[in-house]
Write an enzyme that holds these catalytic residues in place. Structure first.
Site, mmCIF file in Angstrom:
data_model
loop_
_atom_site.group_PDB
_atom_site.id
_atom_site.type_symbol
_atom_site.label_atom_id
_atom_site.label_comp_id
_atom_site.label_asym_id
_atom_site.label_seq_id
_atom_site.Cartn_x
_atom_site.Cartn_y
_atom_site.Cartn_z
ATOM 1 N N ASN A 7 101.784 -60.973 1.291
ATOM 2 C CA ASN A 7 102.339 -61.083 -0.057
ATOM 3 C C ASN A 7 103.336 -59.938 -0.265
ATOM 4 O O ASN A 7 102.947 -58.762 -0.240
ATOM 5 C CB ASN A 7 101.187 -61.011 -1.063
ATOM 6 C CG ASN A 7 101.665 -61.190 -2.477
ATOM 7 O OD1 ASN A 7 102.669 -60.601 -2.862
ATOM 8 N ND2 ASN A 7 100.966 -61.977 -3.256
ATOM 9 N N HIS A 10 104.962 -56.835 -3.916
ATOM 10 C CA HIS A 10 104.935 -55.396 -4.198
ATOM 11 C C HIS A 10 106.226 -54.704 -3.765
ATOM 12 O O HIS A 10 106.586 -53.662 -4.291
ATOM 13 C CB HIS A 10 103.723 -54.753 -3.545
ATOM 14 C CG HIS A 10 102.450 -55.434 -3.957
ATOM 15 N ND1 HIS A 10 101.898 -55.264 -5.204
ATOM 16 C CD2 HIS A 10 101.672 -56.343 -3.320
ATOM 17 C CE1 HIS A 10 100.810 -56.024 -5.292
ATOM 18 N NE2 HIS A 10 100.663 -56.686 -4.172
ATOM 19 N N HIS A 47 105.090 -64.526 -5.384
ATOM 20 C CA HIS A 47 104.684 -65.067 -6.681
ATOM 21 C C HIS A 47 105.871 -64.989 -7.628
ATOM 22 O O HIS A 47 106.283 -63.899 -8.029
ATOM 23 C CB HIS A 47 103.508 -64.211 -7.200
ATOM 24 C CG HIS A 47 102.893 -64.714 -8.467
ATOM 25 N ND1 HIS A 47 101.717 -64.204 -8.964
ATOM 26 C CD2 HIS A 47 103.277 -65.672 -9.355
ATOM 27 C CE1 HIS A 47 101.399 -64.818 -10.086
ATOM 28 N NE2 HIS A 47 102.336 -65.709 -10.356
ATOM 29 N N ARG A 49 106.733 -65.165 -10.970
ATOM 30 C CA ARG A 49 106.056 -65.160 -12.280
ATOM 31 C C ARG A 49 107.021 -65.603 -13.364
ATOM 32 O O ARG A 49 108.240 -65.400 -13.253
ATOM 33 C CB ARG A 49 105.545 -63.752 -12.596
ATOM 34 C CG ARG A 49 104.457 -63.265 -11.664
ATOM 35 C CD ARG A 49 103.919 -61.929 -12.140
ATOM 36 N NE ARG A 49 103.087 -62.092 -13.300
ATOM 37 C CZ ARG A 49 101.753 -61.980 -13.305
ATOM 38 N NH1 ARG A 49 101.110 -61.673 -12.207
ATOM 39 N NH2 ARG A 49 101.078 -62.159 -14.408
ATOM 40 N N ARG A 53 108.666 -60.379 -13.285
ATOM 41 C CA ARG A 53 108.517 -58.921 -13.252
ATOM 42 C C ARG A 53 108.751 -58.327 -11.871
ATOM 43 O O ARG A 53 109.027 -57.151 -11.753
ATOM 44 C CB ARG A 53 107.144 -58.505 -13.764
ATOM 45 C CG ARG A 53 106.011 -58.890 -12.843
ATOM 46 C CD ARG A 53 104.731 -58.235 -13.257
ATOM 47 N NE ARG A 53 104.206 -58.791 -14.475
ATOM 48 C CZ ARG A 53 102.911 -58.765 -14.797
ATOM 49 N NH1 ARG A 53 102.058 -58.186 -13.991
ATOM 50 N NH2 ARG A 53 102.477 -59.308 -15.905
ATOM 51 N N GLU A 74 103.379 -68.675 -4.816
ATOM 52 C CA GLU A 74 102.346 -68.593 -5.858
ATOM 53 C C GLU A 74 103.027 -68.801 -7.203
ATOM 54 O O GLU A 74 104.093 -68.220 -7.457
ATOM 55 C CB GLU A 74 101.722 -67.196 -5.872
ATOM 56 C CG GLU A 74 100.655 -66.980 -4.868
ATOM 57 C CD GLU A 74 100.111 -65.569 -4.974
ATOM 58 O OE1 GLU A 74 100.304 -64.898 -6.000
ATOM 59 O OE2 GLU A 74 99.504 -65.140 -3.999
ATOM 60 N N THR A 105 97.148 -60.895 -10.637
ATOM 61 C CA THR A 105 96.384 -62.086 -11.003
ATOM 62 C C THR A 105 94.910 -61.707 -11.116
ATOM 63 O O THR A 105 94.294 -61.308 -10.141
ATOM 64 C CB THR A 105 96.559 -63.180 -9.926
ATOM 65 O OG1 THR A 105 97.934 -63.249 -9.584
ATOM 66 C CG2 THR A 105 96.087 -64.519 -10.437
ATOM 67 N N GLU A 155 92.229 -71.411 -2.489
ATOM 68 C CA GLU A 155 92.250 -70.018 -2.061
ATOM 69 C C GLU A 155 91.130 -69.328 -2.832
ATOM 70 O O GLU A 155 91.162 -69.252 -4.068
ATOM 71 C CB GLU A 155 93.602 -69.354 -2.346
ATOM 72 C CG GLU A 155 93.577 -67.884 -1.913
ATOM 73 C CD GLU A 155 94.951 -67.219 -1.933
ATOM 74 O OE1 GLU A 155 95.967 -67.905 -1.695
ATOM 75 O OE2 GLU A 155 94.991 -65.998 -2.183
ATOM 76 N N HIS A 196 93.035 -61.506 -2.248
ATOM 77 C CA HIS A 196 93.014 -60.584 -3.382
ATOM 78 C C HIS A 196 92.123 -59.391 -3.095
ATOM 79 O O HIS A 196 90.922 -59.549 -2.877
ATOM 80 C CB HIS A 196 92.569 -61.241 -4.696
ATOM 81 C CG HIS A 196 93.254 -60.631 -5.879
ATOM 82 N ND1 HIS A 196 92.909 -59.403 -6.389
ATOM 83 C CD2 HIS A 196 94.312 -61.043 -6.606
ATOM 84 C CE1 HIS A 196 93.693 -59.098 -7.389
ATOM 85 N NE2 HIS A 196 94.573 -60.083 -7.544
HETATM 86 N N1 PXP Z 1 96.342 -64.298 -3.405
HETATM 87 C C1 PXP Z 1 96.698 -64.510 -4.698
HETATM 88 C C2 PXP Z 1 96.563 -65.884 -5.265
HETATM 89 C C3 PXP Z 1 97.229 -63.462 -5.482
HETATM 90 O O1 PXP Z 1 97.572 -63.689 -6.758
HETATM 91 C C4 PXP Z 1 97.390 -62.196 -4.894
HETATM 92 C C5 PXP Z 1 97.978 -61.073 -5.680
HETATM 93 O O2 PXP Z 1 99.290 -61.348 -5.994
HETATM 94 C C6 PXP Z 1 97.027 -62.027 -3.544
HETATM 95 C C7 PXP Z 1 96.482 -63.097 -2.837
HETATM 96 C C8 PXP Z 1 97.191 -60.727 -2.845
HETATM 97 O O3 PXP Z 1 96.362 -59.766 -3.427
HETATM 98 P P1 PXP Z 1 96.494 -58.255 -3.012
HETATM 99 O O4 PXP Z 1 97.847 -57.799 -3.405
HETATM 100 O O5 PXP Z 1 95.388 -57.593 -3.766
HETATM 101 O O6 PXP Z 1 96.290 -58.199 -1.520
#
Ligand code: PXP
Length: 252
Positions: A7, A10, A47, A49, A53, A74, A105, A155, A196
């Site tokens: 992901n 960040h 993602h 959004r 953001r 996402e 999330t 998921e 997550h």
């Molecule tokens: N899966 C989903 C559906 C998420 O919303 C997120 C966070 O954006 C992640 C995975 C990844 O989570 P993390 O950044 O805590 O590894």
């Protein structure tokens, strides 16, 4: 083989902190995605959004055109974003709940409360050739509802497991919920992803969860990249995932 989706939101968060509303800015999430792929990641997750953001529209289009693996978009089940997904055609969409005030999330989708709207979006996305995943808590009622929606994947939200990881009793409780949810999902014909809050410390414990296809990991990889670099951070995670044997863990 357990797959890794990185992901890269960040990376965009860092760019937006300095360059919001200005292009191109740095760091570039697309360049980061390519580095993740080169390090062996099996897919890229972003993602888009509603409040934009972090990831911007231009990012998802560039990702779609550039990456060689799979794009997992996402998104909330919101009309504007669904329209974008239908034009963008990522390989898979993961529908997530979205609240403006949340930092990330926070919970899973309440699929049970929204079966018909989710089923409609699922059908539209599937008709466009896009697979659909639903981000859900490891809760039997939500898994059952996900099967009724007809999604290809769930998921499983591993946030509670990650939060409770340092408390052995609670960790066992959360792990048991994830194991039961994965078994139920599989029995209902759903494929199982998870994500997550996963990191190098808690990942091995997750190996007890059966039927996992892909993990989506963002924060810990991007954080670790600050000290060891993105390539090394992805490779470290892949190395920890390599011994996953479908839920079977060798006795210590
Ligand atoms: N899966 C989903 C559906 C998420 O919303 C997120 C966070 O954006 C992640 C995975 C990844 O989570 P993390 O950044 O805590 O590894």
């Amino acid at each position: 083989m357990l797959k890794l989706g990185v992901n890269i939101d960040h990376v965009a968060t860092l760019r937006e902190a300095r360059y919001r509303g200005r292009e191109p800015g740095e760091p570039d999430p697309v360049a980061a995605a390519l580095a993740c792929e080169a390090a062996g990641a099996h897919g890229i997750t972003a993602h888009l959004r509603e409040d934009r953001r972090h990831i911007q529209d231009r990012d998802v289009w560039r990702l779609r055109q550039t990456i060689q693996t799979r794009l997992n978009l996402e998104m909330a089940n919101a009309p504007e974003i669904v329209d974008i997904a239908l034009r963008l055609r990522p390989h898979i969409v993961c529908l997530v709940p979205e609240r403006r005030q949340e930092i990330t999330t926070e919970g899973g989708l309440d699929v049970q409360a929204d079966i018909s709207a989710l089923a409609l979006t699922r059908a539209r996305l599937n008709d466009a050739g896009i697979e659909v995943s639903l981000f859900v808590a490891p809760d039997p009622a939500q898994i059952e509802a996900a099967a009724m929606v007809g999604s290809q994947f769930v998921e499983l939200h591993t946030g509670a497991f990650a939060e409770q990881f340092h408390d052995p009793t609670q960790r066992a409780v959360e792990l048991a919920r994830l194991i039961a949810a994965a078994q139920q999902a599989r029995q209902l014909g759903l494929q199982v992803n998870a994500g997550h809050g996963l990191n190098c410390q808690n990942l091995t414990a997750l190996h007890r969860v059966p039927h996992l296809v892909e993990l989506n990991i963002g924060h810990s990889i991007v954080s670790r990249a600050l000290t060891v670099g993105l390539t090394a951070a992805v490779k470290e995670m892949l190395a920890l995932m390599q011994s996953y044997a479908g839920g079977i863990v060798a006795a210590a």
